[in-house]
Design a protein around this motif. Structure first.
Motif, short mmCIF file in Angstrom:
data_model
loop_
_atom_site.label_atom_id
_atom_site.label_comp_id
_atom_site.label_asym_id
_atom_site.label_seq_id
_atom_site.Cartn_x
_atom_site.Cartn_y
_atom_site.Cartn_z
N MET A 1 -10.41 7.40 10.67
CA MET A 1 -9.25 7.22 9.80
C MET A 1 -9.48 7.97 8.48
O MET A 1 -10.57 7.94 7.90
CB MET A 1 -9.02 5.74 9.52
N ALA A 2 -8.44 8.65 8.01
CA ALA A 2 -8.57 9.41 6.77
C ALA A 2 -8.79 8.49 5.60
O ALA A 2 -8.32 7.35 5.56
CB ALA A 2 -7.30 10.25 6.56
N ASP A 3 -9.57 8.99 4.59
CA ASP A 3 -9.79 8.22 3.38
C ASP A 3 -8.48 8.03 2.64
O ASP A 3 -7.61 8.91 2.63
CB ASP A 3 -10.79 8.94 2.48
N HIS A 4 -8.32 6.89 2.02
CA HIS A 4 -7.11 6.63 1.25
C HIS A 4 -7.46 5.69 0.11
O HIS A 4 -8.47 4.98 0.16
CB HIS A 4 -6.02 6.02 2.12
N ASP A 5 -6.62 5.69 -0.89
CA ASP A 5 -6.80 4.83 -2.04
C ASP A 5 -5.98 3.57 -1.82
O ASP A 5 -4.74 3.64 -1.71
CB ASP A 5 -6.34 5.55 -3.31
N PRO A 6 -6.62 2.39 -1.73
CA PRO A 6 -5.85 1.15 -1.51
C PRO A 6 -4.77 0.92 -2.56
O PRO A 6 -3.79 0.22 -2.29
CB PRO A 6 -6.93 0.07 -1.57
N ALA A 7 -4.93 1.52 -3.74
CA ALA A 7 -3.91 1.35 -4.78
C ALA A 7 -2.58 1.97 -4.36
O ALA A 7 -1.53 1.60 -4.88
CB ALA A 7 -4.39 1.96 -6.08
N ASP A 8 -2.63 2.91 -3.40
CA ASP A 8 -1.41 3.56 -2.94
C ASP A 8 -0.73 2.79 -1.81
O ASP A 8 0.35 3.16 -1.37
CB ASP A 8 -1.73 4.98 -2.45
N ASN A 9 -1.37 1.74 -1.33
CA ASN A 9 -0.78 0.96 -0.26
C ASN A 9 0.38 0.12 -0.77
O ASN A 9 0.59 -0.01 -1.98
CB ASN A 9 -1.85 0.06 0.39
N LEU A 10 1.10 -0.47 0.14
CA LEU A 10 2.24 -1.30 -0.22
C LEU A 10 2.08 -2.65 0.47
O LEU A 10 2.13 -2.73 1.70
CB LEU A 10 3.55 -0.64 0.24
N PRO A 11 1.86 -3.73 -0.34
CA PRO A 11 1.72 -3.74 -1.80
C PRO A 11 0.42 -3.07 -2.26
O PRO A 11 -0.52 -2.94 -1.48
CB PRO A 11 1.72 -5.23 -2.14
N ALA A 12 0.40 -2.68 -3.49
CA ALA A 12 -0.75 -1.97 -4.03
C ALA A 12 -2.02 -2.79 -3.82
O ALA A 12 -2.06 -3.99 -4.09
CB ALA A 12 -0.54 -1.69 -5.52
N GLY A 13 -3.04 -2.14 -3.31
CA GLY A 13 -4.32 -2.79 -3.08
C GLY A 13 -4.46 -3.45 -1.73
O GLY A 13 -5.54 -3.94 -1.39
N TYR A 14 -3.38 -3.47 -0.94
CA TYR A 14 -3.46 -4.14 0.36
C TYR A 14 -4.39 -3.40 1.31
O TYR A 14 -4.35 -2.18 1.43
CB TYR A 14 -2.08 -4.22 1.00
N GLU A 15 -5.24 -4.18 1.99
CA GLU A 15 -6.08 -3.68 3.06
C GLU A 15 -5.97 -4.66 4.24
O GLU A 15 -6.04 -5.89 4.03
CB GLU A 15 -7.54 -3.59 2.62
N PRO A 16 -5.80 -4.19 5.46
CA PRO A 16 -5.71 -5.12 6.60
C PRO A 16 -6.97 -5.97 6.71
O PRO A 16 -8.08 -5.45 6.63
CB PRO A 16 -5.57 -4.18 7.80
#
Length: 303
Positions: free
Chosen positions: A1-16
Motif C-alpha cells: 500500500m502506498a504511503d499516505h498521511d493520515p491527516a489527509d484521510n476523512l475524517p482527518a487522522g482516521y486509520e482502519p
C-alpha cells in the motif's frame, strides 16, 4: 500500500482499526436498517393472495424488474402469469420479518413465492426471478443458441454492474451523510464507462441483446433508464445527454405499456397517480392507484 498521511484521510487522522467495530454508525439514509447480521428480527407472516405468484417487493430498480416481467407476460397473453404484489417497505424494516426471511434469507427485495406447481418454490434475487419466469413461460429468453447466451450475458452484466451504480455512485453522490470527492469520482468514472458501453452497444441494436425485447432489457432499463430520466438528480453531473442511443432506448422501453404498469407496482414515491401500493388484479391500475384511494379516504375497491 502506498504511503499516505493520515491527516489527509476523512475524517482527518482516521486509520482502519485491526478489527472493525460492529457498533460503528454508518450514517446516511439507510443507516437505520443496516446491521452486520442476517436473519429475521421479528415474527410476522407474509400475506398471501389468490394468484399462483406472490410477489413481495418495492418499486426500486430491482423491484421494478419483477413487476415489469409479470406485466409483460400478461401483455403477451400469458394469463396464467397472474400475480399478487405486496408492498415491502424497506425503510420500515418489512424485509426483516420472519415471513419474508423464509422467502428470501438475504432480506432484500424483490422476493417471489411461486405456487403454480405442486409445492411452493421461493425465488430470490431479481435476476433469478427473471430467469425463472422466462423459462417457466418460454418468453423473453430464447430457448437455445447464441441469442440465448447473448441475453444471459447482459442479464449477468447488469447483476454485476448495478452495485457500482446504486450502492457505489448513488450512495456516495445522493445518500451518504457527507460528500467524499474520492468516492464520488471513483464511482462516477465507472458509471460513465457503463453508460458509454451501453450507448455503443445500442448504436446498432434496438434492444440490449438484439432486436427482440428480453429479460436483459427488464434488468437494465430500470437502472440505466432511470439514470437517463431522474435517478439521483445526477443527469447534469453525468452529462447523460451525451448518450443519444441510450436516451433513445430508455424512451422506447419506458413507453411500453407493460413497463409503465410495472413501474407503478409497489411504488410509494412520486405522483400519486403513478403509485399502486398493492396489485391483485389488472383493474387495480384503474381503480386503486394512490390518488384514487386517497380520494376515497384510503379505501381499496375490490374489482
Amino acid at each position: 500500500m502506498a504511503d499516505h498521511d493520515p491527516a489527509d484521510n476523512l475524517p482527518a487522522g482516521y486509520e482502519p482499526p485491526k478489527v472493525w467495530n460492529a457498533e460503528t454508525e454508518s450514517g446516511g439514509q439507510f443507516a437505520g436498517i443496516n446491521r452486520p447480521t442476517a436473519g429475521a428480527r421479528y415474527d410476522r407472516d407474509l400475506p398471501v393472495g389468490d394468484h399462483p405468484f406472490q410477489l413481495y417487493s418495492l418499486a426500486t430498480p430491482n423491484g421494478q424488474k419483477a413487476a415489469i416481467m409479470f406485466e409483460e407476460l400478461l401483455e403477451a397473453g400469458h394469463a396464467e402469469a397472474e400475480y399478487d404484489a405486496w408492498l415491502i417497505n424497506i425503510m420500515d424494516g418489512d424485509q426483516f420479518s420472519s415471513g419474508f426471511v423464509e422467502v428470501n434469507p438475504n432480506s432484500k427485495i424483490p422476493a417471489l413465492l411461486d405456487r403454480s406447481g405442486r409445492e411452493p418454490v421461493r425465488v430470490f434475487e431479481s435476476g433469478s426471478i427473471l430467469l425463472h419466469l422466462a423459462e417457466k413461460f418460454g418468453a423473453f429468453l430464447p430457448a437455445s443458441g447464441p441469442q440465448r447466451t447473448e441475453t444471459l450475458n447482459w442479464l449477468m452484466w447488469q447483476m454485476g454492474a448495478g452495485p457500482f451504480l446504486g450502492g457505489g455512485f448513488g450512495h456516495f453522490y445522493a445518500y451518504a451523510p457527507i460528500k467524499i470527492e474520492y468516492a464520488i469520482d471513483r464511482f462516477a468514472m465507472e458509471v460513465k464507462r457503463q453508460l458509454d458501453l451501453l450507448d455503443s452497444v445500442l448504436a446498432d441494436r434496438r434492444f440490449i441483446a438484439g432486436e427482440d425485447f428480453s429479460i436483459a432489457d427488464m434488468a437494465i432499463y430500470p437502472w440505466y433508464g432511470g439514470v437517463m430520466k431522474s435517478a439521483y438528480d445526477a443527469q447534469e453531473f453525468l452529462q447523460v445527454k451525451e448518450y443519444a442511443n441510450l436516451q433513445r432506448y430508455a424512451e422506447e422501453v419506458g413507453n411500453r405499456p407493460a413497463v409503465r404498469r410495472g413501474e407503478m407496482v409497489n411504488n410509494i414515491r412520486g405522483p400519486a397517480e403513478r403509485q399502486l401500493h398493492e396489485r391483485h388484479d389488472a383493474r387495480d391500475f384503474d381503480l386503486n392507484t394512490q390518488d384514487k384511494m386517497e380520494a376515497r379516504g384510503g379505501e381499496r375497491v375490490v374489482p
